[in-house]
Design a protein around this motif. Structure first.
Motif, PDB file in Angstrom:
ATOM      1  N   THR A 164     -14.744  16.512  10.182  1.00  0.00           N
ATOM      2  CA  THR A 164     -16.172  16.498   9.834  1.00  0.00           C
ATOM      3  C   THR A 164     -17.075  16.753  11.030  1.00  0.00           C
ATOM      4  N   GLY A 165     -16.532  16.569  12.252  1.00  0.00           N
ATOM      5  CA  GLY A 165     -17.328  16.784  13.443  1.00  0.00           C
ATOM      6  C   GLY A 165     -18.226  15.633  13.817  1.00  0.00           C
ATOM      7  N   ASP A 166     -17.993  14.467  13.211  1.00  0.00           N
ATOM      8  CA  ASP A 166     -18.830  13.315  13.528  1.00  0.00           C
ATOM      9  C   ASP A 166     -18.040  12.036  13.241  1.00  0.00           C
ATOM     10  N   SER A 167     -18.521  10.933  13.811  1.00  0.00           N
ATOM     11  CA  SER A 167     -17.884   9.639  13.586  1.00  0.00           C
ATOM     12  C   SER A 167     -17.921   9.302  12.093  1.00  0.00           C
ATOM     13  N   PRO A 168     -16.764   9.109  11.459  1.00  0.00           N
ATOM     14  CA  PRO A 168     -16.752   8.887  10.014  1.00  0.00           C
ATOM     15  C   PRO A 168     -17.216   7.488   9.634  1.00  0.00           C
ATOM     16  N   GLN A 169     -17.706   7.370   8.429  1.00  0.00           N
ATOM     17  CA  GLN A 169     -18.139   6.077   7.901  1.00  0.00           C
ATOM     18  C   GLN A 169     -17.088   5.466   6.978  1.00  0.00           C
ATOM     19  N   THR A 170     -16.331   6.315   6.310  1.00  0.00           N
ATOM     20  CA  THR A 170     -15.317   5.823   5.375  1.00  0.00           C
ATOM     21  C   THR A 170     -13.997   6.555   5.597  1.00  0.00           C
ATOM     22  N   TRP A 171     -12.909   5.821   5.444  1.00  0.00           N
ATOM     23  CA  TRP A 171     -11.560   6.375   5.471  1.00  0.00           C
ATOM     24  C   TRP A 171     -10.622   5.282   4.963  1.00  0.00           C
ATOM     25  N   GLN A 172      -9.376   5.631   4.706  1.00  0.00           N
ATOM     26  CA  GLN A 172      -8.413   4.656   4.200  1.00  0.00           C
ATOM     27  C   GLN A 172      -8.034   3.688   5.327  1.00  0.00           C
ATOM     28  N   ARG A 173      -8.427   2.441   5.197  1.00  0.00           N
ATOM     29  CA  ARG A 173      -8.202   1.458   6.253  1.00  0.00           C
ATOM     30  C   ARG A 173      -7.018   0.532   5.982  1.00  0.00           C
ATOM     31  N   GLU A 174      -6.464   0.594   4.777  1.00  0.00           N
ATOM     32  CA  GLU A 174      -5.351  -0.269   4.382  1.00  0.00           C
ATOM     33  C   GLU A 174      -4.312   0.558   3.624  1.00  0.00           C
ATOM     34  N   PRO A 175      -3.059   0.092   3.604  1.00  0.00           N
ATOM     35  CA  PRO A 175      -2.062   0.776   2.765  1.00  0.00           C
ATOM     36  C   PRO A 175      -2.501   0.799   1.311  1.00  0.00           C
ATOM     37  N   GLY A 176      -2.143   1.867   0.610  1.00  0.00           N
ATOM     38  CA  GLY A 176      -2.464   1.960  -0.799  1.00  0.00           C
ATOM     39  C   GLY A 176      -1.552   1.091  -1.644  1.00  0.00           C
ATOM     40  N   PRO A 177      -1.807   1.042  -2.940  1.00  0.00           N
ATOM     41  CA  PRO A 177      -0.950   0.270  -3.840  1.00  0.00           C
ATOM     42  C   PRO A 177       0.511   0.723  -3.734  1.00  0.00           C
ATOM     43  N   PHE A 178       1.397  -0.237  -3.556  1.00  0.00           N
ATOM     44  CA  PHE A 178       2.835   0.030  -3.455  1.00  0.00           C
ATOM     45  C   PHE A 178       3.212   0.856  -2.213  1.00  0.00           C
ATOM     46  N   GLN A 179       2.289   0.977  -1.258  1.00  0.00           N
ATOM     47  CA  GLN A 179       2.587   1.703  -0.015  1.00  0.00           C
ATOM     48  C   GLN A 179       2.955   0.698   1.075  1.00  0.00           C
ATOM     49  N   SER A 180       4.117   0.875   1.678  1.00  0.00           N
ATOM     50  CA  SER A 180       4.561  -0.034   2.731  1.00  0.00           C
ATOM     51  C   SER A 180       3.803   0.249   4.022  1.00  0.00           C
ATOM     52  N   LEU A 181       3.840  -0.709   4.946  1.00  0.00           N
ATOM     53  CA  LEU A 181       3.228  -0.479   6.250  1.00  0.00           C
ATOM     54  C   LEU A 181       3.880   0.711   6.948  1.00  0.00           C
ATOM     55  N   ARG A 182       5.192   0.813   6.822  1.00  0.00           N
ATOM     56  CA  ARG A 182       5.890   1.941   7.433  1.00  0.00           C
ATOM     57  C   ARG A 182       5.344   3.258   6.895  1.00  0.00           C
ATOM     58  N   ASP A 183       5.230   3.392   5.588  1.00  0.00           N
ATOM     59  CA  ASP A 183       4.752   4.647   4.998  1.00  0.00           C
ATOM     60  C   ASP A 183       3.284   4.903   5.328  1.00  0.00           C
ATOM     61  N   TYR A 184       2.507   3.838   5.434  1.00  0.00           N
ATOM     62  CA  TYR A 184       1.099   3.973   5.809  1.00  0.00           C
ATOM     63  C   TYR A 184       0.967   4.572   7.205  1.00  0.00           C
ATOM     64  N   VAL A 185       1.782   4.089   8.134  1.00  0.00           N
ATOM     65  CA  VAL A 185       1.767   4.619   9.498  1.00  0.00           C
ATOM     66  C   VAL A 185       2.304   6.049   9.523  1.00  0.00           C
ATOM     67  N   VAL A 186       3.436   6.283   8.861  1.00  0.00           N
ATOM     68  CA  VAL A 186       4.073   7.604   8.891  1.00  0.00           C
ATOM     69  C   VAL A 186       3.173   8.670   8.280  1.00  0.00           C
ATOM     70  N   SER A 187       2.597   8.395   7.128  1.00  0.00           N
ATOM     71  CA  SER A 187       1.762   9.410   6.472  1.00  0.00           C
ATOM     72  C   SER A 187       0.509   9.704   7.286  1.00  0.00           C
ATOM     73  N   GLY A 188      -0.073   8.666   7.893  1.00  0.00           N
ATOM     74  CA  GLY A 188      -1.237   8.891   8.742  1.00  0.00           C
ATOM     75  C   GLY A 188      -0.902   9.710   9.970  1.00  0.00           C
ATOM     76  N   ALA A 189       0.221   9.389  10.596  1.00  0.00           N
ATOM     77  CA  ALA A 189       0.639  10.119  11.802  1.00  0.00           C
ATOM     78  C   ALA A 189       0.975  11.566  11.476  1.00  0.00           C
ATOM     79  N   ARG A 190       1.659  11.780  10.351  1.00  0.00           N
ATOM     80  CA  ARG A 190       2.066  13.138   9.985  1.00  0.00           C
ATOM     81  C   ARG A 190       0.846  14.044   9.778  1.00  0.00           C
ATOM     82  N   ALA A 191      -0.144  13.540   9.046  1.00  0.00           N
ATOM     83  CA  ALA A 191      -1.352  14.332   8.798  1.00  0.00           C
ATOM     84  C   ALA A 191      -2.093  14.607  10.102  1.00  0.00           C
ATOM     85  N   LEU A 192      -2.143  13.611  10.991  1.00  0.00           N
ATOM     86  CA  LEU A 192      -2.843  13.765  12.260  1.00  0.00           C
ATOM     87  C   LEU A 192      -2.135  14.775  13.159  1.00  0.00           C
TER      88      LEU A 192
END
Length: 259
Positions: free
Chosen positions: A64-92
């Motif tokens: 977006t080119g600017d400091s964001p106001q909203t983003w996914q801050r917690e794992p989703g339903p049925f999403q493990s901490l491991r998958d939350y970290v992995v999916s975030g890292a992969r996209a980044l």
């Protein structure tokens, strides 16, 4: 102030990818309530959520080119901490790989407004928190390469100690100048009632003008100095010389900068 990393940008992206994988595998199945050593109040679960959230924040900022106001801050339903970290890292990692690290990109540091800033920032964010989780689980802390740690020393001093405290308007209570030496390089951290600054010297040698103002020195192996500056090792982990008040003031301000 020079915001350029001391190591190759391709390596920084590899470090981010590898460290995120190690962190995710380490946190998988771990007790979330375990405390992070030397970080009062921080737990394994909070650390994993933080790193997964930061990955998504950085990705939004780049897109977006600017400091964001909203983003996914917690794992989703049925999403493990491991998958939350992995999916975030992969996209980044995928987003960063699509751009030349020297290409312009919005950041929070005027000294480096490029995609390379995010490669470096996220690589060190992940490395430090990976050591946090391993230490909390009482596992051997995987070794950090000297050149990676040396770059991390540069980043925490110039970006966090110098820039962040200056932006926050933080100053010292007395004059104090500390030299930090590791990995064949040296930095000056200067604190005054009027402001704070830190910078990398062209070489490990201190010129005559700076030498006359140095009150104390910190030395040690790069991984040790790196983790010590981030507050992840005991106070006596590094070698100290000179005025203890100058070191103590810098140490206290580092805790403000990196909290």
């Amino acid at each position: 102030m020079n915001g350029k990393a001391l190591i190759d940008q391709a390596k920084l992206l590899d470090i981010l990818d590898i460290e995120a994988t190690v962190l995710a595998e380490t946190v998988d199945g771990a007790r979330e309530e375990l405390r992070i050593p030397h970080c009062p109040g921080l737990t394994v679960g909070e650390t994993a959520r933080h790193i997964g959230s930061v990955y998504r924040m950085a990705l939004q900022w780049m897109r977006t080119g600017d400091s964001p106001q909203t983003w996914q801050r917690e794992p989703g339903p049925f999403q493990s901490l491991r998958d939350y970290v992995v999916s975030g890292a992969r996209a980044l990692v995928d987003e960063l790989a699509r751009h030349d690290p020297a290409a312009p990109c919005s950041t929070w540091w005027a000294a480096d407004s490029t995609y390379g800033f995010w490669r470096r920032r996220m690589a060190h964010e992940t490395t430090i928190h990976r050591t946090d989780i391993q230490a909390a689980l009482d596992r051997p802390v995987t070794e950090i390469e000297d050149e990676v740690a040396t770059d991390g020393v540069d980043e925490v001093l110039t970006l966090w100690f110098s820039h962040r405290l200056t932006v926050q308007g933080v100053a010292g209570t007395r004059d104090g100048t500390v030299v930090i030496r590791t990995g064949g390089k040296a930095w000056i951290a200067r604190v005054t009632p009027g402001g704070i600054g830190a910078w990398r010297l062209p070489a490990a040698d201190i010129d005559r003008a700076d030498a006359g103002r140095i009150n104390a020195a910190i030395t040690g192996p790069p991984p040790t100095v790196y983790r010590w500056l981030w507050g992840r090792l005991p106070d006596d982990a590094v070698q100290k010389e000179g005025n203890p008040e100058a070191i103590n003031q810098m140490w206290a301000l580092m805790r403000v900068a990196t909290r």
